[in-house]
Design a protein around this motif. Structure first.
Motif, mmCIF file in Angstrom:
data_model
loop_
_atom_site.group_PDB
_atom_site.id
_atom_site.type_symbol
_atom_site.label_atom_id
_atom_site.label_comp_id
_atom_site.label_asym_id
_atom_site.label_seq_id
_atom_site.Cartn_x
_atom_site.Cartn_y
_atom_site.Cartn_z
ATOM 1 N N ASP A 8 1.600 7.613 -2.295
ATOM 2 C CA ASP A 8 0.789 6.739 -1.548
ATOM 3 C C ASP A 8 -0.533 7.256 -1.010
ATOM 4 N N THR A 9 -0.609 8.273 -0.777
ATOM 5 C CA THR A 9 -1.886 8.851 -0.339
ATOM 6 C C THR A 9 -3.047 8.843 -1.506
ATOM 7 N N THR A 10 -2.628 9.517 -2.774
ATOM 8 C CA THR A 10 -3.705 9.214 -3.690
ATOM 9 C C THR A 10 -4.073 8.051 -3.954
ATOM 10 N N ASN A 11 -3.261 6.967 -3.818
ATOM 11 C CA ASN A 11 -3.502 5.728 -3.973
ATOM 12 C C ASN A 11 -4.557 5.040 -3.068
ATOM 13 N N THR A 12 -4.742 5.680 -2.017
ATOM 14 C CA THR A 12 -5.937 5.293 -1.174
ATOM 15 C C THR A 12 -7.418 5.267 -1.686
ATOM 16 N N TRP A 63 -2.838 2.614 -10.084
ATOM 17 C CA TRP A 63 -2.258 3.421 -9.078
ATOM 18 C C TRP A 63 -1.161 4.434 -9.685
ATOM 19 N N LEU A 64 -0.600 5.483 -9.075
ATOM 20 C CA LEU A 64 0.515 6.323 -9.475
ATOM 21 C C LEU A 64 1.800 5.690 -8.536
ATOM 22 N N ARG A 95 0.586 -1.073 0.023
ATOM 23 C CA ARG A 95 -0.100 -0.277 -0.120
ATOM 24 C C ARG A 95 0.819 1.204 -0.020
ATOM 25 N N PHE A 96 2.042 1.186 -0.060
ATOM 26 C CA PHE A 96 3.122 2.243 -0.026
ATOM 27 C C PHE A 96 3.946 1.986 -1.392
ATOM 28 N N SER A 97 3.322 1.635 -2.342
ATOM 29 C CA SER A 97 4.257 1.310 -3.698
ATOM 30 C C SER A 97 4.333 2.577 -4.448
ATOM 31 N N GLY A 98 3.664 3.505 -4.122
ATOM 32 C CA GLY A 98 3.792 4.893 -4.717
ATOM 33 C C GLY A 98 5.256 5.559 -4.981
ATOM 34 N N GLY A 99 5.828 5.228 -3.998
ATOM 35 C CA GLY A 99 7.569 5.864 -4.112
ATOM 36 C C GLY A 99 7.657 7.141 -3.370
ATOM 37 N N CYS A 127 3.231 -0.863 -10.241
ATOM 38 C CA CYS A 127 3.578 -0.342 -9.163
ATOM 39 C C CYS A 127 4.271 -1.110 -7.987
ATOM 40 N N ASP A 128 3.784 -2.823 -8.173
ATOM 41 C CA ASP A 128 4.441 -3.697 -7.226
ATOM 42 C C ASP A 128 4.273 -4.988 -7.972
ATOM 43 N N MET A 129 5.545 -5.372 -8.524
ATOM 44 C CA MET A 129 5.710 -6.498 -9.232
ATOM 45 C C MET A 129 5.066 -7.799 -8.530
ATOM 46 N N ALA A 130 5.451 -7.514 -7.432
ATOM 47 C CA ALA A 130 4.888 -9.014 -6.545
ATOM 48 C C ALA A 130 3.382 -9.147 -6.584
#
Length: 201
Positions: A18-22, A161-162, A9-13, A175-178
């Motif tokens: 991270d906040t926009t992605n909430t 997500w951004l 949930r903190f994949s934004g960098g 955003c997250d390969m995993a």
């Protein structure tokens, strides 16, 4: 149900992305939902940010004052930042029509703050003292605009997500390969399997 604020949930960098992605699944009105609908989650998100954004926050603990006014400032910056940076990804340019809303929202988040940031020894201030979450968010948004870092922002094709692409050759897709990368691989494998079944059916 409380949100599990994990690494994904903190994949934004950066904190502001991270906040926009909430707001999950933006652009999908039938499936989109807001993880900050329960305002208590903003406090829990702020606590998790200390673990997952230690460098950006300089080791400081962001603290959110759980009030409607504070939540309104966070949401205003979240939405203004998403509009600006999402459009920047699509066009390769910053739209000056969208910029004032971000600057106003960031200024509102910084209003009333009394922090010394940007110093050579302690660029994020004293790590022994807490940091107001809104202040951290405002600084994050302005920092992303201060150089050319915004040019590295991408949109994840799986979850929308951004995220900031800091890969060596600027080739990161997910955003997250995993999570998103593996979901995409699984979906492609399923589609290939179904196509093979149809062709042999």
């Amino acid at each position: 149900m409380a949100v599990l604020w994990n690494k994904h949930r903190f994949s934004g960098g950066v904190l502001v992305l991270d906040t926009t992605n909430t707001l999950v699944l933006r652009g999908h009105a039938d499936r989109s939902f807001d993880r900050f609908e329960d305002r208590a989650e903003i406090s829990r998100f702020a606590e998790a940010a200390r673990t997952f954004r230690p460098a950006e926050l300089g080791g400081r603990a962001p603290v959110f004052e759980n009030s409607e006014a504070a939540a309104g400032r966070v949401i205003a910056l979240r939405e203004a930042a998403d509009r600006l940076f999402r459009q920047a990804v699509l066009s390769g340019q910053l739209d000056t029509a969208l910029l004032p809303a971000v600057l106003r929202a960031a200024a509102s988040c910084l209003d009333g703050a009394s922090e010394m940031v940007g110093g050579a020894e302690r660029p994020y201030g004293d790590p022994a003292t807490p940091l107001r979450f809104e202040t951290a968010l405002g600084v994050s948004a302005l920092s992303l605009l201060s150089g050319n870092e915004w040019r590295k922002i991408r949109i994840c094709p799986n979850c929308n997500w951004l995220f900031v692409d800091r890969s060596r050759n600027a080739s990161r897709l997910w955003c997250d390969m995993a999570v998103c990368g593996n979901r995409h691989k699984a979906r492609r494998h399923y589609e290939r399997s179904k196509a093979t079944e149809v062709s042999h059916g």
